[in-house]
Design an enzyme around this catalytic site. Sequence first.
Site, PDB file in Angstrom:
ATOM      1  N   LYS A 167       0.827  -1.211   0.000  1.00 40.04           N
ATOM      2  CA  LYS A 167       0.000   0.000   0.000  1.00 40.04           C
ATOM      3  C   LYS A 167       0.862   1.262   0.000  1.00 40.04           C
ATOM      4  CE  LYS A 167      -2.050  -1.105   3.886  1.00 40.04           C
ATOM      5  NZ  LYS A 167      -1.459  -2.396   4.272  1.00 40.04           N
ATOM      6  N   ARG A 193      -9.201   0.189   9.549  1.00 37.95           N
ATOM      7  CA  ARG A 193      -8.715  -1.179   9.670  1.00 37.95           C
ATOM      8  C   ARG A 193      -9.735  -2.095  10.313  1.00 37.95           C
ATOM      9  NH1 ARG A 193      -3.077  -0.260   9.139  1.00 37.95           N
ATOM     10  NH2 ARG A 193      -1.759  -2.079   9.398  1.00 37.95           N
ATOM     11  N   ARG A 212      12.106  -6.170   4.058  1.00 40.61           N
ATOM     12  CA  ARG A 212      11.714  -4.764   4.016  1.00 40.61           C
ATOM     13  C   ARG A 212      12.646  -3.892   4.866  1.00 40.61           C
ATOM     14  NH1 ARG A 212       5.573  -2.920   4.739  1.00 40.61           N
ATOM     15  NH2 ARG A 212       5.612  -3.755   6.839  1.00 40.61           N
ATOM     16  N   ARG A 231      11.843  -2.225  10.564  1.00 43.51           N
ATOM     17  CA  ARG A 231      10.827  -1.832  11.551  1.00 43.51           C
ATOM     18  C   ARG A 231      10.735  -2.849  12.681  1.00 43.51           C
ATOM     19  NH1 ARG A 231       5.588  -0.484   8.046  1.00 43.51           N
ATOM     20  NH2 ARG A 231       4.708  -1.777   9.686  1.00 43.51           N
ATOM     21  N   ARG A 264       0.106  -9.767  12.813  1.00 44.59           N
ATOM     22  CA  ARG A 264      -0.463  -8.725  11.958  1.00 44.59           C
ATOM     23  C   ARG A 264      -1.303  -9.333  10.846  1.00 44.59           C
ATOM     24  NH1 ARG A 264       4.887  -6.019  10.547  1.00 44.59           N
ATOM     25  NH2 ARG A 264       3.693  -4.882   8.969  1.00 44.59           N
TER      26      ARG A 264
HETATM   27  P1  ADP Z   1       1.350  -2.631   7.771  1.00 44.57           P
HETATM   28  O1  ADP Z   1       0.219  -2.238   6.894  1.00 44.57           O
HETATM   29  O2  ADP Z   1       2.553  -3.079   7.020  1.00 44.57           O
HETATM   30  O3  ADP Z   1       0.964  -3.563   8.891  1.00 44.57           O
HETATM   31  P2  ADP Z   1       1.283  -0.030   9.014  1.00 44.57           P
HETATM   32  O4  ADP Z   1       2.433   0.869   8.965  1.00 44.57           O
HETATM   33  O5  ADP Z   1       0.068   0.334   8.260  1.00 44.57           O
HETATM   34  O6  ADP Z   1       1.877  -1.394   8.522  1.00 44.57           O
HETATM   35  O7  ADP Z   1       0.846  -0.291  10.533  1.00 44.57           O
HETATM   36  C1  ADP Z   1       1.753  -0.666  11.534  1.00 44.57           C
HETATM   37  C2  ADP Z   1       1.050  -0.825  12.872  1.00 44.57           C
HETATM   38  O8  ADP Z   1       0.442   0.431  13.260  1.00 44.57           O
HETATM   39  C3  ADP Z   1      -0.112  -1.811  12.902  1.00 44.57           C
HETATM   40  O9  ADP Z   1       0.331  -3.137  13.115  1.00 44.57           O
HETATM   41  C4  ADP Z   1      -0.941  -1.274  14.066  1.00 44.57           C
HETATM   42  O10 ADP Z   1      -0.397  -1.631  15.324  1.00 44.57           O
HETATM   43  C5  ADP Z   1      -0.811   0.222  13.914  1.00 44.57           C
HETATM   44  N1  ADP Z   1      -1.888   0.795  13.079  1.00 44.57           N
HETATM   45  C6  ADP Z   1      -1.753   1.375  11.861  1.00 44.57           C
HETATM   46  N2  ADP Z   1      -2.956   1.799  11.396  1.00 44.57           N
HETATM   47  C7  ADP Z   1      -3.868   1.469  12.356  1.00 44.57           C
HETATM   48  C8  ADP Z   1      -5.292   1.613  12.477  1.00 44.57           C
HETATM   49  N3  ADP Z   1      -6.038   2.173  11.517  1.00 44.57           N
HETATM   50  N4  ADP Z   1      -5.886   1.166  13.610  1.00 44.57           N
HETATM   51  C9  ADP Z   1      -5.183   0.590  14.585  1.00 44.57           C
HETATM   52  N5  ADP Z   1      -3.856   0.401  14.538  1.00 44.57           N
HETATM   53  C10 ADP Z   1      -3.194   0.843  13.433  1.00 44.57           C
END
Ligand code: ADP
Length: 215
Positions: free
Chosen positions: A14, A90, A129, A162, A173
């Site tokens: 994404k 999410r 990554r 990360r 995740r």
């Molecule tokens: P990825 O899509 O690769 O898992 P992100 O950078 O989008 O990585 O998200 C990393 C972490 O940030 C998630 O595992 C979660 O803990 C938190 N996070 C991100 N967006 C949300 C959201 N909309 N609601 C709750 N937690 C979130």
Amino acid sequence: MKIVILLGAPGSGKGTVAARLTAGDAALRHVSSGDLLRDAVRRRTSAGVEAEGYMKSGALVPDKIIAQMVGDLIAGLDAGETVLLDGFPRNTDQAATLDVTLAGCGGEISAVVQLEVPDEVIVERIAGRRSCPKCGAGYHVSFLPPKQEGVCDACGAELVTRKDDNPETVKNRLAVYREQTFPLVAFYGARDLVRKVDGLGYPDEVAERVRKVLP
Ligand code: ADP
Ligand code: ZN
């Protein structure tokens, strides 16, 4: 304001797609919930301090924290902008909150792009990554290497892995995605907003496929 939601598992690309689409288009803005949270963690804001533990374990941070961050940001944008929303909503509660935010500012969801990538590929992508802690640019040791190993092409900072990209957290995740986020495909499908896109291939190819389905 138009909103395009990027929906896909962690590691589905994404952020990579969003960076490519926004690069050549000043009217498109990338809003990444993960980047907002990582920035809050780095700055040790109260939201960041609260979010950190959830993120490390691969759980979702509490809805109110992230909904507030994204809501504040969207509320401050110009009406003419198109937002690529990456990582939010999410779950269905967040989707309902987004509807309320958009009703308040006259915004509208114009498409939900569902990036499809098989789990085996996701695991391989995440293992390699690397990301830039300074400007947020993303890399992969074999699929998208920086010009100089370990150094960000865009800003020269040292690349990092990360904290939540370790195998145990990635498993969590992916499970969270399946249980909480994937139901959004049906949620938005009922509004006829979902556009499926094959997420396999080079970043430029995937970005091009996404561009074709944008409204
Ligand atoms: P990825 O899509 O690769 O898992 P992100 O950078 O989008 O990585 O998200 C990393 C972490 O940030 C998630 O595992 C979660 O803990 C938190 N996070 C991100 N967006 C949300 C959201 N909309 N609601 C709750 N937690 C979130
Ligand atoms: Zn950088």
